[in-house]
Design a protein around this motif. Sequence first.
Motif, PDB file in Angstrom:
ATOM      1  N   ILE A 199      63.334 118.724  -1.933  1.00 35.70           N
ATOM      2  CA  ILE A 199      62.413 118.992  -3.104  1.00 35.70           C
ATOM      3  C   ILE A 199      61.831 117.786  -3.688  1.00 35.70           C
ATOM      4  N   CYS A 200      62.683 116.613  -3.664  1.00 37.55           N
ATOM      5  CA  CYS A 200      62.071 115.488  -4.146  1.00 37.55           C
ATOM      6  C   CYS A 200      60.890 114.847  -3.322  1.00 37.55           C
ATOM      7  N   GLY A 201      61.012 115.234  -1.952  1.00 42.46           N
ATOM      8  CA  GLY A 201      60.101 114.627  -0.974  1.00 42.46           C
ATOM      9  C   GLY A 201      58.682 115.343  -1.038  1.00 42.46           C
ATOM     10  N   VAL A 202      58.936 116.798  -1.300  1.00 43.14           N
ATOM     11  CA  VAL A 202      57.761 117.533  -1.347  1.00 43.14           C
ATOM     12  C   VAL A 202      56.771 117.090  -2.643  1.00 43.14           C
ATOM     13  N   PHE A 203      57.717 116.975  -3.669  1.00 40.87           N
ATOM     14  CA  PHE A 203      56.854 116.259  -4.851  1.00 40.87           C
ATOM     15  C   PHE A 203      56.229 114.830  -4.863  1.00 40.87           C
ATOM     16  N   MET A 204      57.032 114.079  -3.963  1.00 32.62           N
ATOM     17  CA  MET A 204      56.431 112.612  -3.799  1.00 32.62           C
ATOM     18  C   MET A 204      55.005 112.893  -3.079  1.00 32.62           C
ATOM     19  N   ILE A 205      55.052 113.597  -1.963  1.00 27.57           N
ATOM     20  CA  ILE A 205      53.895 113.541  -1.152  1.00 27.57           C
ATOM     21  C   ILE A 205      52.707 114.436  -1.907  1.00 27.57           C
ATOM     22  N   TYR A 206      53.120 115.429  -2.881  1.00 26.86           N
ATOM     23  CA  TYR A 206      52.031 116.038  -3.711  1.00 26.86           C
ATOM     24  C   TYR A 206      51.225 115.015  -4.506  1.00 26.86           C
ATOM     25  N   GLY A 207      52.092 114.058  -4.686  1.00 23.15           N
ATOM     26  CA  GLY A 207      51.400 112.797  -5.500  1.00 23.15           C
ATOM     27  C   GLY A 207      50.391 112.180  -4.533  1.00 23.15           C
ATOM     28  N   TRP A 208      50.265 112.361  -3.436  1.00 25.37           N
ATOM     29  CA  TRP A 208      48.927 111.838  -2.463  1.00 25.37           C
ATOM     30  C   TRP A 208      48.000 113.034  -2.580  1.00 25.37           C
ATOM     31  N   MET A 209      48.293 113.911  -2.947  1.00 24.41           N
ATOM     32  CA  MET A 209      47.209 115.125  -2.664  1.00 24.41           C
ATOM     33  C   MET A 209      46.422 115.495  -4.122  1.00 24.41           C
ATOM     34  N   PRO A 210      45.266 115.904  -3.959  1.00 24.31           N
ATOM     35  CA  PRO A 210      44.291 116.252  -5.098  1.00 24.31           C
ATOM     36  C   PRO A 210      44.678 117.675  -5.868  1.00 24.31           C
ATOM     37  N   THR A 211      45.742 118.238  -5.235  1.00 19.96           N
ATOM     38  CA  THR A 211      45.996 119.596  -5.768  1.00 19.96           C
ATOM     39  C   THR A 211      47.433 119.348  -6.313  1.00 19.96           C
ATOM     40  N   ILE A 212      47.876 120.090  -7.270  1.00 18.89           N
ATOM     41  CA  ILE A 212      49.424 120.159  -7.585  1.00 18.89           C
ATOM     42  C   ILE A 212      50.271 120.964  -6.856  1.00 18.89           C
ATOM     43  N   LEU A 213      51.539 120.870  -6.873  1.00 16.68           N
ATOM     44  CA  LEU A 213      52.494 121.634  -6.164  1.00 16.68           C
ATOM     45  C   LEU A 213      52.887 122.905  -6.984  1.00 16.68           C
ATOM     46  N   LYS A 214      52.604 123.945  -6.864  1.00 18.16           N
ATOM     47  CA  LYS A 214      52.807 125.210  -7.620  1.00 18.16           C
ATOM     48  C   LYS A 214      53.696 126.247  -7.268  1.00 18.16           C
ATOM     49  N   ASN A 215      54.152 126.289  -5.917  1.00 16.79           N
ATOM     50  CA  ASN A 215      54.935 127.102  -5.180  1.00 16.79           C
ATOM     51  C   ASN A 215      55.857 126.513  -4.305  1.00 16.79           C
ATOM     52  N   ILE A 216      57.084 126.325  -4.441  1.00 15.31           N
ATOM     53  CA  ILE A 216      58.002 126.054  -3.335  1.00 15.31           C
ATOM     54  C   ILE A 216      58.906 127.226  -2.908  1.00 15.31           C
ATOM     55  N   ASP A 217      58.741 127.720  -1.868  1.00 13.16           N
ATOM     56  CA  ASP A 217      59.316 128.890  -1.372  1.00 13.16           C
ATOM     57  C   ASP A 217      60.731 128.389  -1.002  1.00 13.16           C
ATOM     58  N   CYS A 218      62.033 128.687  -1.779  1.00 13.38           N
ATOM     59  CA  CYS A 218      63.166 128.232  -0.903  1.00 13.38           C
ATOM     60  C   CYS A 218      64.094 129.475  -0.858  1.00 13.38           C
ATOM     61  N   THR A 219      63.417 130.541  -0.303  1.00 12.40           N
ATOM     62  CA  THR A 219      63.952 131.699  -0.009  1.00 12.40           C
ATOM     63  C   THR A 219      65.470 131.796   0.725  1.00 12.40           C
ATOM     64  N   ASP A 220      64.671 130.992   2.042  1.00  7.20           N
ATOM     65  CA  ASP A 220      65.998 130.615   3.079  1.00  7.20           C
ATOM     66  C   ASP A 220      66.001 128.984   3.210  1.00  7.20           C
ATOM     67  N   ILE A 221      66.483 128.540   2.317  1.00  7.09           N
ATOM     68  CA  ILE A 221      66.575 127.142   2.265  1.00  7.09           C
ATOM     69  C   ILE A 221      67.603 126.556   3.081  1.00  7.09           C
ATOM     70  N   ASP A 222      68.512 127.237   3.641  1.00  2.00           N
ATOM     71  CA  ASP A 222      69.431 126.794   4.489  1.00  2.00           C
ATOM     72  C   ASP A 222      68.662 126.462   5.952  1.00  2.00           C
ATOM     73  N   LYS A 223      67.898 127.316   6.370  1.00  6.45           N
ATOM     74  CA  LYS A 223      67.038 127.375   7.304  1.00  6.45           C
ATOM     75  C   LYS A 223      65.921 126.181   7.243  1.00  6.45           C
ATOM     76  N   ILE A 224      65.375 126.208   6.093  1.00  8.77           N
ATOM     77  CA  ILE A 224      64.403 124.994   5.850  1.00  8.77           C
ATOM     78  C   ILE A 224      65.033 123.650   6.074  1.00  8.77           C
ATOM     79  N   VAL A 225      66.180 123.535   5.513  1.00  5.96           N
ATOM     80  CA  VAL A 225      66.764 122.139   5.632  1.00  5.96           C
ATOM     81  C   VAL A 225      67.118 121.861   7.109  1.00  5.96           C
ATOM     82  N   ASP A 226      67.612 122.934   7.679  1.00  3.83           N
ATOM     83  CA  ASP A 226      68.041 122.919   9.276  1.00  3.83           C
ATOM     84  C   ASP A 226      66.896 122.312  10.018  1.00  3.83           C
ATOM     85  N   LEU A 227      65.457 123.064   9.744  1.00  2.72           N
ATOM     86  CA  LEU A 227      64.425 122.614  10.395  1.00  2.72           C
ATOM     87  C   LEU A 227      63.983 121.246  10.074  1.00  2.72           C
ATOM     88  N   PHE A 228      64.064 120.853   8.861  1.00  4.12           N
ATOM     89  CA  PHE A 228      63.425 119.539   8.616  1.00  4.12           C
ATOM     90  C   PHE A 228      64.287 118.687   9.255  1.00  4.12           C
TER      91      PHE A 228
END
Length: 187
Positions: free
Chosen positions: A46-75
Amino acid sequence: MKINLEELKQIIPNIKLEEDNSYLISYPYFINYFKLKDRLSKQDLICGVFMIYGWMPTILKNIDCTDIDKIVDLFNKAKSSDNILTEIEIENLKPFTNKSLVGLSKLLHFINPNVYPIWDSKICKYFFSNGFYSKIGNVSIYLEYVDAIKETIKFGLPNDFDNLREQLGYKITDVRLIELVIFLKPV
């Protein structure tokens, strides 16, 4: 998709690195943040995704953490392997980064800069001058780009690229070096 090293060599002398460029200043800190982590947590991502959006012209509106364990495992799989995630795995991660392949590629790059190049509109436009907006979110095209960089690096980069690396004042991978030259190409 093919990368023309001769064309990129011609770009390098025209690249002007500005010392106060926040994009270049922040890069090694983002890399180091993830490098220091043996295993990524939900908080790191979550900290990382906000860091990289500091590099982007759009703001981060949606973080889907529905299956966060799977997401963490994939990263964590992306962090610990030289093998790229599959197309399906990358598609499964897009909702976490505002459904943005651009945002996801940046997060993957900071997590494993040896494997994942950054993909954004400037890079996509370099390969597809017409209709690039319809291609920017396409994971299979991103994977072609990853393969093209991997194939280019296989034979080594000319010394011209080392000159740019020295100008930066910090270490970057060959993956980042090729992507950076394309990104910084004067318009």
